[in-house]
Motif scaffolding. Structure first.
Motif, short mmCIF file in Angstrom:
data_model
loop_
_atom_site.label_atom_id
_atom_site.label_comp_id
_atom_site.label_asym_id
_atom_site.label_seq_id
_atom_site.Cartn_x
_atom_site.Cartn_y
_atom_site.Cartn_z
N GLU A 12 0.83 -1.21 0.00
CA GLU A 12 0.00 0.00 0.00
C GLU A 12 0.86 1.26 0.00
O GLU A 12 0.48 2.26 0.58
N ASP A 94 -6.63 1.42 2.32
CA ASP A 94 -6.90 2.10 1.05
C ASP A 94 -7.91 3.23 1.17
O ASP A 94 -8.34 3.79 0.17
N LYS A 204 -6.29 -6.26 -3.02
CA LYS A 204 -5.40 -7.35 -2.63
C LYS A 204 -6.20 -8.63 -2.45
O LYS A 204 -5.75 -9.59 -1.87
N1 UDP Z 1 -4.35 -6.82 3.20
C1 UDP Z 1 -3.34 -7.38 3.97
N2 UDP Z 1 -2.84 -8.60 3.62
C2 UDP Z 1 -3.31 -9.32 2.54
C3 UDP Z 1 -4.37 -8.74 1.78
C4 UDP Z 1 -4.85 -7.50 2.14
O1 UDP Z 1 -2.89 -6.80 4.95
O2 UDP Z 1 -2.82 -10.42 2.28
C5 UDP Z 1 -4.89 -5.50 3.59
C6 UDP Z 1 -4.87 -4.45 2.49
O3 UDP Z 1 -3.65 -3.77 2.46
C7 UDP Z 1 -6.02 -3.55 2.90
C8 UDP Z 1 -7.00 -4.52 3.55
O4 UDP Z 1 -6.24 -5.67 3.89
O5 UDP Z 1 -5.64 -2.61 3.87
C9 UDP Z 1 -8.15 -4.89 2.64
O6 UDP Z 1 -7.69 -5.29 1.38
P1 UDP Z 1 -8.30 -4.74 0.02
O7 UDP Z 1 -8.56 -3.29 0.14
O8 UDP Z 1 -7.41 -5.14 -1.10
O9 UDP Z 1 -9.66 -5.54 -0.05
P2 UDP Z 1 -11.01 -5.05 -0.77
O10 UDP Z 1 -11.34 -3.71 -0.22
O11 UDP Z 1 -10.72 -5.00 -2.23
O12 UDP Z 1 -12.02 -6.10 -0.40
#
Ligand code: UDP
Ligand code: MG
Length: 324
Positions: A12, A94, A204
């Motif tokens: 990130e 994010d 992620k």
């Molecule tokens: N994240 C993490 N490890 C992982 C996958 C994700 O720490 O293996 C963190 C990522 O950096 C973010 C949060 O978990 O802060 C949620 O991930 P993401 O935003 O990609 O998920 P989405 O919002 O797309 O469901």
């Protein structure tokens, strides 16, 4: 320490500077009473450098770097274990979840709730596929699981120290944190918000991780899938009873080919018996699974002790397992 903010971060690097500014602004009112913990989940980009850089300007900021990528839920757990605050606020790196909601969440907690979770009423900038699967997932999850898990929530929430301690007392390895907070009980309330799109970097959670996450979620709170075989066996045994009537009838009335009746009967009866034995094993495995999790049996939210009783005469019931 009044407030801990916990954020798991994996690759990130672009988000971190913005994240720290927004968090610094929202927690400024608490001054030194607040800490921000960023957990670097084995990132392969400049995430750790970005955290170190931000620490130079933000004294409340702490960084935690995992030795390898352990996944979102484990990274979050690491941060929660490090948190020292009386209240703990968790969100994604994010900025899809607005940190500014903290003030409202704090107010709701002041009114006596232990968990204030964010409910997404709208998801911006996410693919139709993600929205449809997420919608279906939370509904399916509630059919499958033995507890009520709030729909359309993520890990965006503010929790009290005792709710966090209750979750941390659950030693299970497959951690579905939003479900664990639902499981521990106490007073919980939702706050609705619109989930923004991701501004920096990309998700992620590719399909592979989403499926793994969904499987963890369902198996963590239910042994229903293991009981499927038992249900099917009742079905199958009932069916073979009907088959028996049909086969005997055909045998007598139509003089069927030799061997037909015995084969058909053997197949239907033994498949029923096999399913039944699988089901019985499932029941035992399910119980083993529950025991293996070693979750506390209950948590006390209140304890009004007897006023008049003499102390020496009361024998405290021995807890099954001593936990903090
Ligand atoms: N994240 C993490 N490890 C992982 C996958 C994700 O720490 O293996 C963190 C990522 O950096 C973010 C949060 O978990 O802060 C949620 O991930 P993401 O935003 O990609 O998920 P989405 O919002 O797309 O469901
Ligand atoms: Mg996201």
């Amino acid at each position: 320490m009044l407030l801990s903010v916990v954020v798991p971060c994996m690759n990130e690097q672009e988000s971190i500077p913005h994240l720290v500014v927004r968090l610094y602004e929202t927690t400024a009112v608490y001054g030194k009473q607040a800490e921000i913990i960023l957990v670097d989940d084995g990132s392969t980009d400049g995430t750790w450098q970005a955290i170190e850089e931000a620490r130079k300007t933000c004294p409340q900021l702490a960084g935690l770097r995992l030795s390898a990528n352990r996944g979102h839920q484990v990274a979050l757990t690491a941060g929660l274990e490090a948190a020292k605050g009386e209240r703990i606020f968790m969100l994604d790196a994010d900025l899809q979840d607005p940190p500014e909601l903290l003030a409202d969440m704090m107010q709701m907690m002041d009114r006596g709730h232990d968990v204030v979770y964010g409910r997404r009423i709208e998801r911006k900038g996410e693919t139709l596929f993600k929205r449809v699967t997420a919608y279906g997932f939370y509904r399916f999850l509630n059919i499958m699981s033995d507890i009520e898990i709030p729909r359309d929530t993520g890990d965006f929430r503010l929790v009290s120290r005792r709710a966090l301690d209750a979750v941390l007392a659950m030693p299970e390895r497959a951690r579905f944190i939003r479900g664990m907070f639902a499981w521990v009980g106490f007073s919980q309330i939702g706050i609705e918000y619109t989930r923004a799109g991701r501004e920096w970097g990309e998700t992620k959670y590719p399909l592979r991780k989403m499926l793994r996450f969904a499987t963890d979620a369902i198996t963590a709170f239910s042994t229903k899938p293991l009981k499927l075989a038992t249900r099917l066996s009742f079905f199958s045994l009932g069916f073979s009873a009907l088959m028996m009537i049909y086969v005997l009838h055909s045998l007598i009335v139509y003089q069927t080919a030799p061997g037909w009746a015995s084969i058909v009967l053997a197949i239907s009866i033994f498949s029923g018996i096999q399913l039944l034995t699988l089901g019985i094993m499932g029941e035992y495995i399910g119980r083993l699974y529950i025991e293996a999790k070693g979750r506390p049996l209950y948590y006390k939210s209140e304890h009004a002790e007897a006023n008049g009783a003499e102390e020496a005469q009361i024998n405290e019931p021995t807890p099954l397992r001593k936990r903090a």
